[in-house]
Enzyme design. Structure first.
Site, short mmCIF file in Angstrom:
data_model
loop_
_atom_site.label_atom_id
_atom_site.label_comp_id
_atom_site.label_asym_id
_atom_site.label_seq_id
_atom_site.Cartn_x
_atom_site.Cartn_y
_atom_site.Cartn_z
N HIS A 5 0.82 -1.21 0.00
CA HIS A 5 0.00 0.00 0.00
C HIS A 5 0.86 1.27 0.00
O HIS A 5 0.36 2.35 -0.27
CB HIS A 5 -0.92 -0.03 1.22
CG HIS A 5 -2.22 0.67 1.02
ND1 HIS A 5 -2.90 0.71 -0.17
CD2 HIS A 5 -3.00 1.35 1.90
CE1 HIS A 5 -4.03 1.38 -0.02
NE2 HIS A 5 -4.11 1.78 1.22
N ASN A 54 -7.33 6.64 2.73
CA ASN A 54 -8.68 6.84 2.21
C ASN A 54 -9.17 8.28 2.34
O ASN A 54 -10.27 8.60 1.91
CB ASN A 54 -9.66 5.90 2.92
CG ASN A 54 -9.31 4.45 2.69
OD1 ASN A 54 -8.48 4.12 1.86
ND2 ASN A 54 -9.93 3.58 3.44
N ASP A 79 -0.91 2.35 -5.59
CA ASP A 79 -0.80 0.90 -5.78
C ASP A 79 -2.06 0.41 -6.48
O ASP A 79 -3.11 1.03 -6.37
CB ASP A 79 -0.64 0.20 -4.42
CG ASP A 79 -1.82 0.45 -3.50
OD1 ASP A 79 -2.71 -0.42 -3.41
OD2 ASP A 79 -1.87 1.53 -2.87
N ASN A 100 -9.51 3.29 -2.82
CA ASN A 100 -10.20 4.24 -1.95
C ASN A 100 -9.53 5.61 -1.87
O ASN A 100 -10.21 6.62 -1.71
CB ASN A 100 -10.38 3.65 -0.55
CG ASN A 100 -11.39 2.53 -0.55
OD1 ASN A 100 -12.35 2.55 -1.31
ND2 ASN A 100 -11.18 1.54 0.30
#
Length: 175
Positions: A5, A54, A79, A100
């Site tokens: 991430h 997010n 990513d 997100n």
């Protein structure tokens, strides 16, 4: 690289390292770590949001507003588990594709029309959350390192060309 991430952050860190070694420092007004680099006579502002991934649109909006940047001058690096490990996809606009962070940026800037560079982290074998938050294996690291080099090429070509279409064509011809 910390986790899959964090690939976008790894791209930023590699870019800074290869372009003078500037260190990103925390700028609370942007909710991000920010650094400035001069590349080919152009000032490049590099940021790593410190919000939750997010909520990264908050940071992007603050930077765009403060620097009065048009959206086409923005490049978001994320990513993407829908892409094979190490694959890159550069687009001038598009959907969040389930990412997100991109969803929040779209909501915050009010459009899907901003450039993004997706870096493939490969599909999960089982648990998507565990995969995204997991670390790369030793066998994956060389592929990731090659992808970081490719990202540097893409960013430098984008700075040189200022025409994302031309850069996308060059990237597409290499895959």
């Amino acid at each position: 690289v910390g986790t899959r991430h964090n690939v976008g952050f790894a791209v930023v860190e590699e870019f800074l390292k290869r372009n003078g070694g500037a260190k990103a420092t925390l700028e609370r007004k942007f909710q991000a770590r920010v650094a400035t680099v001069t590349l080919r006579g152009k000032t490049i502002i590099v940021a790593q949001p410190t919000t939750l991934m997010n909520l990264s649109g908050q940071s992007v909006r603050a930077l765009l507003d403060f620097y009065k940047m048009p959206l086409h001058a923005l490049l978001v690096v994320v990513d993407d588990m829908a892409l094979d490990l190490g694959s890159l996809r550069l687009r001038a606009k598009g959907s969040a594709g389930g990412q997100n962070g991109l969803k929040n940026i779209e909501k915050t800037v009010g459009t899907k029309d901003y450039p993004r560079l997706r870096v493939g982290i490969g599909a999960p074998r089982h648990d998507a959350v565990g995969h995204v938050l997991g670390k790369f294996t030793k066998s994956e690291e060389p592929v990731l390192n090659d992808a970081l080099w490719d990202c540097m090429d893409v960013i430098e070509k984008w700075v040189d060309e200022e025409d994302l279409g031309k850069v996308m064509n060059v990237l597409g011809s290499r895959k």
